[in-house]
Design a protein around this motif. Sequence first.
Motif, PDB file in Angstrom:
ATOM      1  N   LEU A 132      10.264  -2.577  -5.107  1.00 55.05           N
ATOM      2  CA  LEU A 132       9.197  -3.570  -5.164  1.00 55.05           C
ATOM      3  C   LEU A 132       9.673  -4.905  -4.598  1.00 55.05           C
ATOM      4  CD1 LEU A 132       6.349  -4.406  -6.026  1.00 55.05           C
ATOM      5  CD2 LEU A 132       7.277  -4.927  -8.295  1.00 55.05           C
ATOM      6  N   ASP A 133      10.872  -5.318  -4.980  1.00 53.82           N
ATOM      7  CA  ASP A 133      11.416  -6.587  -4.476  1.00 53.82           C
ATOM      8  C   ASP A 133      11.536  -6.560  -2.951  1.00 53.82           C
ATOM      9  OD1 ASP A 133      11.606  -7.550  -7.053  1.00 53.82           O
ATOM     10  OD2 ASP A 133      13.745  -7.076  -7.274  1.00 53.82           O
ATOM     11  N   GLN A 134      12.000  -5.436  -2.411  1.00 52.94           N
ATOM     12  CA  GLN A 134      12.167  -5.325  -0.956  1.00 52.94           C
ATOM     13  C   GLN A 134      10.824  -5.323  -0.229  1.00 52.94           C
ATOM     14  OE1 GLN A 134      14.768  -1.976  -0.045  1.00 52.94           O
ATOM     15  NE2 GLN A 134      16.069  -2.493  -1.791  1.00 52.94           N
ATOM     16  N   VAL A 135       9.801  -4.719  -0.857  1.00 51.82           N
ATOM     17  CA  VAL A 135       8.469  -4.709  -0.252  1.00 51.82           C
ATOM     18  C   VAL A 135       7.872  -6.111  -0.297  1.00 51.82           C
ATOM     19  CG1 VAL A 135       6.110  -3.830  -0.476  1.00 51.82           C
ATOM     20  CG2 VAL A 135       8.042  -2.267  -0.723  1.00 51.82           C
ATOM     21  N   GLN A 167       8.835   5.988   8.525  1.00 49.25           N
ATOM     22  CA  GLN A 167       9.344   5.030   9.507  1.00 49.25           C
ATOM     23  C   GLN A 167       8.451   5.020  10.751  1.00 49.25           C
ATOM     24  OE1 GLN A 167      11.200   7.204   7.561  1.00 49.25           O
ATOM     25  NE2 GLN A 167      13.353   6.961   8.182  1.00 49.25           N
ATOM     26  N   GLN A 168       8.063   6.232  11.212  1.00 51.84           N
ATOM     27  CA  GLN A 168       7.189   6.305  12.382  1.00 51.84           C
ATOM     28  C   GLN A 168       5.804   5.749  12.069  1.00 51.84           C
ATOM     29  OE1 GLN A 168       8.021   7.301  15.614  1.00 51.84           O
ATOM     30  NE2 GLN A 168       6.030   6.308  15.978  1.00 51.84           N
ATOM     31  N   LEU A 169       5.326   6.024  10.867  1.00 51.06           N
ATOM     32  CA  LEU A 169       4.025   5.481  10.478  1.00 51.06           C
ATOM     33  C   LEU A 169       4.053   3.950  10.537  1.00 51.06           C
ATOM     34  CD1 LEU A 169       1.127   5.921   9.378  1.00 51.06           C
ATOM     35  CD2 LEU A 169       2.102   5.750   7.084  1.00 51.06           C
ATOM     36  N   ARG A 170       5.111   3.356  10.013  1.00 51.40           N
ATOM     37  CA  ARG A 170       5.205   1.890  10.058  1.00 51.40           C
ATOM     38  C   ARG A 170       5.297   1.384  11.503  1.00 51.40           C
ATOM     39  NH1 ARG A 170       7.835   2.695   4.875  1.00 51.40           N
ATOM     40  NH2 ARG A 170       9.817   3.249   5.865  1.00 51.40           N
ATOM     41  N   THR A 171       5.978   2.140  12.360  1.00 48.43           N
ATOM     42  CA  THR A 171       6.039   1.765  13.776  1.00 48.43           C
ATOM     43  C   THR A 171       4.650   1.762  14.388  1.00 48.43           C
ATOM     44  OG1 THR A 171       8.290   2.617  14.051  1.00 48.43           O
ATOM     45  CG2 THR A 171       6.940   2.437  16.040  1.00 48.43           C
ATOM     46  N   SER A 226       0.847  -1.188   0.000  1.00 48.56           N
ATOM     47  CA  SER A 226       0.000   0.000   0.000  1.00 48.56           C
ATOM     48  C   SER A 226       0.881   1.236   0.000  1.00 48.56           C
ATOM     49  CB  SER A 226      -0.902  -0.004   1.244  1.00 48.56           C
ATOM     50  OG  SER A 226      -1.732   1.127   1.278  1.00 48.56           O
ATOM     51  N   ILE A 227       0.493   2.241  -0.791  1.00 45.95           N
ATOM     52  CA  ILE A 227       1.275   3.476  -0.903  1.00 45.95           C
ATOM     53  C   ILE A 227       0.469   4.648  -0.350  1.00 45.95           C
ATOM     54  CG2 ILE A 227       2.293   5.145  -2.499  1.00 45.95           C
ATOM     55  CD1 ILE A 227       3.187   2.921  -4.260  1.00 45.95           C
ATOM     56  N   VAL A 228       1.135   5.472   0.463  1.00 48.20           N
ATOM     57  CA  VAL A 228       0.537   6.656   1.069  1.00 48.20           C
ATOM     58  C   VAL A 228       0.997   7.892   0.297  1.00 48.20           C
ATOM     59  CG1 VAL A 228       0.335   8.022   3.181  1.00 48.20           C
ATOM     60  CG2 VAL A 228       0.490   5.523   3.317  1.00 48.20           C
ATOM     61  N   HIS A 229       0.058   8.780  -0.020  1.00 51.41           N
ATOM     62  CA  HIS A 229       0.335  10.003  -0.784  1.00 51.41           C
ATOM     63  C   HIS A 229      -0.215  11.221  -0.032  1.00 51.41           C
ATOM     64  CE1 HIS A 229       0.699   7.513  -4.590  1.00 51.41           C
ATOM     65  NE2 HIS A 229      -0.150   6.750  -3.919  1.00 51.41           N
ATOM     66  N   HIS A 230       0.191  12.433  -0.489  1.00 49.05           N
ATOM     67  CA  HIS A 230      -0.548  13.635  -0.101  1.00 49.05           C
ATOM     68  C   HIS A 230      -1.091  14.295  -1.368  1.00 49.05           C
ATOM     69  CE1 HIS A 230       3.578  15.895  -0.264  1.00 49.05           C
ATOM     70  NE2 HIS A 230       2.888  16.250  -1.333  1.00 49.05           N
ATOM     71  N   VAL A 285       3.876  -1.265   3.743  1.00 53.87           N
ATOM     72  CA  VAL A 285       3.359   0.096   3.623  1.00 53.87           C
ATOM     73  C   VAL A 285       4.520   1.040   3.333  1.00 53.87           C
ATOM     74  CG1 VAL A 285       2.124   1.967   4.780  1.00 53.87           C
ATOM     75  CG2 VAL A 285       1.530  -0.432   5.266  1.00 53.87           C
ATOM     76  N   ILE A 286       4.438   1.765   2.220  1.00 52.96           N
ATOM     77  CA  ILE A 286       5.499   2.707   1.866  1.00 52.96           C
ATOM     78  C   ILE A 286       4.882   4.042   1.438  1.00 52.96           C
ATOM     79  CG2 ILE A 286       7.142   0.927   1.204  1.00 52.96           C
ATOM     80  CD1 ILE A 286       6.481   1.534  -1.746  1.00 52.96           C
ATOM     81  N   GLY A 287       5.720   5.066   1.415  1.00 51.52           N
ATOM     82  CA  GLY A 287       5.307   6.358   0.901  1.00 51.52           C
ATOM     83  C   GLY A 287       5.638   6.463  -0.580  1.00 51.52           C
ATOM     84  N   HIS A 288       4.973   7.362  -1.278  1.00 54.71           N
ATOM     85  CA  HIS A 288       5.241   7.548  -2.700  1.00 54.71           C
ATOM     86  C   HIS A 288       6.701   7.936  -2.938  1.00 54.71           C
ATOM     87  CE1 HIS A 288       3.311   9.100  -6.717  1.00 54.71           C
ATOM     88  NE2 HIS A 288       3.986   7.989  -6.862  1.00 54.71           N
ATOM     89  N   LEU A 289       7.247   8.721  -2.011  1.00 53.97           N
ATOM     90  CA  LEU A 289       8.649   9.128  -2.137  1.00 53.97           C
ATOM     91  C   LEU A 289       9.600   7.943  -1.997  1.00 53.97           C
ATOM     92  CD1 LEU A 289       9.794  10.980   1.145  1.00 53.97           C
ATOM     93  CD2 LEU A 289       8.037   9.214   1.024  1.00 53.97           C
TER      94      LEU A 289
END
Length: 319
Positions: A102-105, A191-195, A44-48, A172-176
Amino acid sequence: MAAPLTAAAVLTALRAEGVRVVEVGNWRAHNRNQKGPWGPLNGSIVHHTVTRGTASTAAMVRDGYAALPGPLCHGMIAKDGRVHMVGWGRTNHAGGGDPKVLDQVVAESYVARPTPPTRGNSNGTDGNARFYGWECENLGDGKDPWPKAQYDAIVRVQAALCRAHKWSAKSVIGHLEWSSDKVDPRGFSMQQLRTDVSERLKHPASWNPGSAPTNPSTEEDPMAGITKRDIFDAVWKTDAIGGPADAADHRTNPTWQPQSILKDVQARIRSMDKRMAAQTAAITALAGQVGGGADTATVVAAVEAAIERAVIDINTKEG
């Protein structure tokens, strides 16, 4: 890898996690599936959004714009924490990104964050096929605050997906973190969001911590700008309580504040009680003088019943 959740399944997952969902139009069938695959999904990708205003933002991410047709995400997470579902299927949110990321996710193999991406929208791997996408209402200037309700909803949405697919928060990753030419989301740490997502996943979906996660450095005060007058207008300016009715009320209660309204109501009730007691005493005395036709208790009961009927009649007409 996982098959995408159905629209019904994602609603169940979100609501179980305590997410407040707004269903926008025909979102379940609104997608870009004619342009390519959707799935298998890996995260899942988070954007603003770089926008202000919930209604206009929801319309924009649903419909898109001239250069990029909608839907631009699956759901838009508003400032108040409500999640506006605008599409389900392939959406124009991720664009091209780094295949190494992608591979790491997929393997959930990175430590704090994925390797910084070296590919972007023009030369990267198709992310629209592989990720859920969530736009978050924010100007993205690093100054626009992330209210607690909104950040908490972001955490809950990502936890709901991870829980449903049995992923860890590393999905879960950010678009950046996906694309070399993107900077979103800006204003809080992925990083904090994932925590915070990881913490939620340690508990049942119904878990409600004592306070919402507060990672964003700039918190919006929900009472900022609200004056005493605003509260008065919201609470007391109703059809039932309209304020002073005559000049005498204005003289005795010039500011007409909530506390003075309550004192005024109490004074009127005491006055009515005294008048009622005096009237009852007078009726009792009169009945004793007249004698004959009806006893005292009967006369008093008849008068009280008449008063009760009058009060009911007044309330009915005002309602």
